[in-house]
Design an enzyme around this catalytic site. Structure first.
Site, PDB file in Angstrom:
ATOM      1  N   CYS A 133       0.833  -1.200   0.000  1.00 57.41           N
ATOM      2  CA  CYS A 133       0.000   0.000   0.000  1.00 57.41           C
ATOM      3  C   CYS A 133       0.866   1.248   0.000  1.00 57.41           C
ATOM      4  CB  CYS A 133      -0.934  -0.012   1.214  1.00 57.41           C
ATOM      5  SG  CYS A 133      -1.947   1.477   1.351  1.00 57.41           S
ATOM      6  N   CYS A 136      -0.572   4.086   2.163  1.00 58.71           N
ATOM      7  CA  CYS A 136      -0.368   3.883   3.598  1.00 58.71           C
ATOM      8  C   CYS A 136       1.064   4.198   4.020  1.00 58.71           C
ATOM      9  CB  CYS A 136      -0.683   2.439   3.980  1.00 58.71           C
ATOM     10  SG  CYS A 136      -2.289   1.833   3.452  1.00 58.71           S
ATOM     11  N   ASP A 137       2.038   3.756   3.220  1.00 58.20           N
ATOM     12  CA  ASP A 137       3.430   3.732   3.682  1.00 58.20           C
ATOM     13  C   ASP A 137       4.395   4.590   2.883  1.00 58.20           C
ATOM     14  OD1 ASP A 137       2.649   1.836   5.594  1.00 58.20           O
ATOM     15  OD2 ASP A 137       2.914   0.199   4.173  1.00 58.20           O
TER      16      ASP A 137
END
Length: 313
Positions: A133, A136-137
């Site tokens: 992701c 997300c990261d």
């Protein structure tokens, strides 16, 4: 056990649409999800192909859909579904790790999960440089170099997204052409911060001091092996169905995808399936929403049949 007219397992775009249609029909509805509503939409930075929006953020679209889904009384519960069975009276028994429920129908909307590469270092370094992701990261890798593995829409979308954050992105693809939509390809090819390594597979994600140092790869044409340094490895090589609780019901194919007709009906009365869990060619937010509307309408029709039968008995 609390009884509902329908239980929707999964609260992605398809599940939330089904909840909207069934609750508007005055049905008692429960959505169950093991995570936050919205599913993979929450991991998508920008959605450009959803009707009515030039561009919408994934989490924002999730919030809008959830508001519609719960406006007419649909309930939401956290939980991982572990068992689903048909009861002799024609209703369904749904068991989660937190509770048990009964319903006249079940709509399966559990979707699909990211496929792993299955190479050394992948699991050990998850959260330490390995990710599925970018939204997300990606922020953890500002000013660094990263690798994206894959050649489909998700891989190229996320490579372009990462290029706006990190210093450099290397896309590694096992073929010599991308499978992504042409508009996504054009953007990536035009981005000076994105390079491509063709006909190449990752053999190992290299660990250095308990974090990603890069990847060992092999050229499938020349058999040449080399090391590509990177602080992060983002993997987009396909998806697998999240269908474990339903495999004993005889509604899946050998790969685990749930088989339905055009009305989203499985071969079990009262059991429907929608979205990415289905055996289908196109897995998009728009197709999941369409599936959800059809299943919601047919779940209503099934519910009316169940109630009529109960009155006759």
């Amino acid at each position: 056990m609390k009884h509902y007219d329908t239980i929707i397992i999964g609260a992605g775009p398809g599940g939330m649409t089904a909840a909207t249609y069934t609750s508007r029909a005055n049905m008692s509805v429960l959505m169950i999800d093991r995570g936050i509503y919205g599913g993979q939409m929450n991991n998508t930075a920008e959605i450009e192909n959803y009707p009515g929006f030039d561009l919408v953020l994934g989490p924002d679209l999730s919030e809008k859909m959830y508001a519609s889904a719960t406006k007419f009384g649909a309930e939401y519960a956290f939980g991982t579904v572990t068992h689903v069975e048909a009861l002799e009276n024609g209703t369904w028994h749904v068991v989660t790790d937190m509770d048990e429920y009964e319903s006249n129908s079940v709509i399966v909307a559990t979707g699909a999960a990211y496929k792993e590469l299955g190479v050394p270092g992948e699991k050990a370094l998850l959260g330490r440089g390995v990710s599925y992701c970018a939204v997300c990261d990606g922020g953890f890798f500002r000013g660094q170099e990263v690798v994206v593995v894959g050649g489909g829409d998700s891989a190229i979308e996320e490579a372009t997204y990462l290029a706006g954050i990190v210093d450099h992105v290397t896309v590694i693809h096992r073929r010599d052409t991308l499978r992504a939509q042409k508009i996504l390809q054009d953007r990536a090819f035009a981005n000076e911060k994105i390079d491509f390594v063709w006909n190449t597979v990752v053999e190992e994600i290299v660990d250095a001091d308990n974090k990603v140092a890069g990847v060992n790869v092999v050229d499938m044409v020349t058999n040449e092996k080399k090391f590509i340094p990177a602080a992060g490895v983002f993997i987009y090589v396909g998806v697998l169905p999240v269908s474990e609780p339903f495999t004993d019901l005889g509604v899946t194919d050998q790969a685990g995808w749930v088989i339905t007709d055009d009305g989203m009906r499985t071969n079990r009365p009262g059991l429907f399936a929608i979205g990415d869990i289905r055996d289908k060619a196109l897995r998009q937010i728009t197709t999941a929403v369409g599936d959800g509307a059809i299943a919601g309408q047919n779940a209503f029709a099934h519910n009316e049949e169940v109630k009529s039968a109960q009155l006759q008995n």
